[in-house]
Design a protein around this motif. Structure first.
Motif, PDB file in Angstrom:
ATOM      1  N   ASP A 125       0.825  -1.212   0.000  1.00  0.00           N
ATOM      2  CA  ASP A 125       0.000   0.000   0.000  1.00  0.00           C
ATOM      3  C   ASP A 125       0.860   1.264   0.000  1.00  0.00           C
ATOM      4  O   ASP A 125       0.568   2.225  -0.712  1.00  0.00           O
ATOM      5  N   MET A 126       1.915   1.260   0.817  1.00  0.00           N
ATOM      6  CA  MET A 126       2.783   2.435   0.881  1.00  0.00           C
ATOM      7  C   MET A 126       3.488   2.653  -0.455  1.00  0.00           C
ATOM      8  O   MET A 126       3.552   3.778  -0.957  1.00  0.00           O
ATOM      9  N   LYS A 127       4.021   1.581  -1.003  1.00  0.00           N
ATOM     10  CA  LYS A 127       4.740   1.684  -2.280  1.00  0.00           C
ATOM     11  C   LYS A 127       3.798   2.162  -3.377  1.00  0.00           C
ATOM     12  O   LYS A 127       4.130   3.069  -4.147  1.00  0.00           O
ATOM     13  N   PRO A 159      15.602   3.753  -6.345  1.00  0.00           N
ATOM     14  CA  PRO A 159      16.207   2.951  -5.268  1.00  0.00           C
ATOM     15  C   PRO A 159      15.877   3.489  -3.876  1.00  0.00           C
ATOM     16  O   PRO A 159      15.920   2.744  -2.902  1.00  0.00           O
ATOM     17  N   ARG A 160      15.517   4.755  -3.790  1.00  0.00           N
ATOM     18  CA  ARG A 160      15.160   5.321  -2.479  1.00  0.00           C
ATOM     19  C   ARG A 160      13.856   4.743  -1.956  1.00  0.00           C
ATOM     20  O   ARG A 160      13.610   4.737  -0.750  1.00  0.00           O
ATOM     21  N   LEU A 161      13.019   4.236  -2.837  1.00  0.00           N
ATOM     22  CA  LEU A 161      11.735   3.666  -2.435  1.00  0.00           C
ATOM     23  C   LEU A 161      11.950   2.449  -1.542  1.00  0.00           C
ATOM     24  O   LEU A 161      11.388   2.362  -0.441  1.00  0.00           O
ATOM     25  N   ASP A 162      12.742   1.512  -1.964  1.00  0.00           N
ATOM     26  CA  ASP A 162      13.016   0.329  -1.143  1.00  0.00           C
ATOM     27  C   ASP A 162      13.806   0.701   0.110  1.00  0.00           C
ATOM     28  O   ASP A 162      13.601   0.118   1.172  1.00  0.00           O
ATOM     29  N   SER A 163      14.686   1.673  -0.014  1.00  0.00           N
ATOM     30  CA  SER A 163      15.449   2.146   1.144  1.00  0.00           C
ATOM     31  C   SER A 163      14.498   2.706   2.208  1.00  0.00           C
ATOM     32  O   SER A 163      14.659   2.460   3.399  1.00  0.00           O
ATOM     33  N   PHE A 164      13.481   3.452   1.764  1.00  0.00           N
ATOM     34  CA  PHE A 164      12.472   3.980   2.682  1.00  0.00           C
ATOM     35  C   PHE A 164      11.697   2.837   3.333  1.00  0.00           C
ATOM     36  O   PHE A 164      11.524   2.789   4.548  1.00  0.00           O
ATOM     37  N   LEU A 165      11.221   1.904   2.524  1.00  0.00           N
ATOM     38  CA  LEU A 165      10.412   0.800   3.043  1.00  0.00           C
ATOM     39  C   LEU A 165      11.194  -0.099   3.995  1.00  0.00           C
ATOM     40  O   LEU A 165      10.611  -0.715   4.892  1.00  0.00           O
ATOM     41  N   ASP A 166      12.507  -0.142   3.867  1.00  0.00           N
ATOM     42  CA  ASP A 166      13.334  -0.907   4.800  1.00  0.00           C
ATOM     43  C   ASP A 166      13.295  -0.308   6.207  1.00  0.00           C
ATOM     44  O   ASP A 166      13.636  -0.981   7.170  1.00  0.00           O
ATOM     45  N   ARG A 167      12.880   0.935   6.331  1.00  0.00           N
ATOM     46  CA  ARG A 167      12.813   1.614   7.624  1.00  0.00           C
ATOM     47  C   ARG A 167      11.435   1.517   8.268  1.00  0.00           C
ATOM     48  O   ARG A 167      11.172   2.135   9.289  1.00  0.00           O
ATOM     49  N   VAL A 168      10.537   0.746   7.672  1.00  0.00           N
ATOM     50  CA  VAL A 168       9.167   0.618   8.183  1.00  0.00           C
ATOM     51  C   VAL A 168       9.036  -0.646   9.026  1.00  0.00           C
ATOM     52  O   VAL A 168       9.442  -1.729   8.617  1.00  0.00           O
ATOM     53  N   THR A 169       8.472  -0.486  10.215  1.00  0.00           N
ATOM     54  CA  THR A 169       8.138  -1.594  11.101  1.00  0.00           C
ATOM     55  C   THR A 169       6.637  -1.531  11.335  1.00  0.00           C
ATOM     56  O   THR A 169       6.080  -0.443  11.449  1.00  0.00           O
ATOM     57  N   GLY A 220       4.538  10.731  -6.886  1.00  0.00           N
ATOM     58  CA  GLY A 220       5.488  11.113  -7.913  1.00  0.00           C
ATOM     59  C   GLY A 220       6.833  10.403  -7.819  1.00  0.00           C
ATOM     60  O   GLY A 220       7.824  10.879  -8.349  1.00  0.00           O
ATOM     61  N   VAL A 221       6.868   9.255  -7.140  1.00  0.00           N
ATOM     62  CA  VAL A 221       8.108   8.493  -7.022  1.00  0.00           C
ATOM     63  C   VAL A 221       8.096   7.392  -8.085  1.00  0.00           C
ATOM     64  O   VAL A 221       7.115   6.667  -8.219  1.00  0.00           O
ATOM     65  N   ALA A 222       9.197   7.274  -8.817  1.00  0.00           N
ATOM     66  CA  ALA A 222       9.293   6.226  -9.835  1.00  0.00           C
ATOM     67  C   ALA A 222       9.396   4.868  -9.150  1.00  0.00           C
ATOM     68  O   ALA A 222      10.078   4.727  -8.138  1.00  0.00           O
ATOM     69  N   GLU A 223       8.720   3.881  -9.715  1.00  0.00           N
ATOM     70  CA  GLU A 223       8.735   2.538  -9.134  1.00  0.00           C
ATOM     71  C   GLU A 223      10.142   1.953  -9.072  1.00  0.00           C
ATOM     72  O   GLU A 223      10.445   1.126  -8.210  1.00  0.00           O
ATOM     73  N   THR A 224      11.020   2.411  -9.928  1.00  0.00           N
ATOM     74  CA  THR A 224      12.401   1.909  -9.962  1.00  0.00           C
ATOM     75  C   THR A 224      13.356   2.760  -9.120  1.00  0.00           C
ATOM     76  O   THR A 224      14.552   2.458  -9.062  1.00  0.00           O
TER      77      THR A 224
END
Length: 132
Positions: A22-24, A38-48, A32-36
């Motif tokens: 849902d967040m992604k 790399p900051r997207l996965d970096s952000f999601l790695d910080r979610v608990t 406005g974030v591109a699916e590719t």
């Protein structure tokens, strides 16, 4: 976002996989974030995420979780609580956070704490003033 941040979510429904999805999806379609990017996965790695009803035990666990994140990720006690719950739960949740020392910062503190309440802010003027 700075390197020193974490997102800790608590909700009654959903799984960590659903929350990530849902967040992604929201960041790609509405942010406005591109699916590719790399900051997207970096952000999601910080979610608990915890799937729970907020109870005193959960707040206690959240307190130890946020303290651990302070050490692990260097968040330094900075906190933002976003309450997207029914208005009748605002006061109880904030009281529980306060009882566990999670919403105090003080004037001389070198960190900040904020509580954001999603609308509606109370049921009427009287209940809104009580939340102040």
């Amino acid at each position: 976002m700075p390197e020193e941040f974490a997102v800790v979510g608590v909700a009654r429904a959903g799984s960590l996989r659903d929350i990530y999805s849902d967040m992604k999806d929201g960041m790609v379609k509405g942010g406005g974030v591109a699916e590719t990017d790399p900051r997207l996965d970096s952000f999601l790695d910080r979610v608990t995420y915890f799937q729970r009803i907020l109870t005193t035990t959960m707040v206690s666990k959240g307190s130890s979780t946020t303290s651990g994140l302070d050490e692990e990720l260097g968040t330094r006690g900075n906190r933002l609580f976003y309450l997207a719950v029914a208005p009748e739960y605002f006061a109880d949740i904030i009281a529980r956070l306060g009882a566990h020392g999670m919403v105090q910062s003080g004037e001389d503190a070198d960190y900040w704490v904020r509580v954001v309440i999603e609308k509606p802010f109370g049921k009427d003027l009287v209940s809104a003033k009580k939340l102040k």
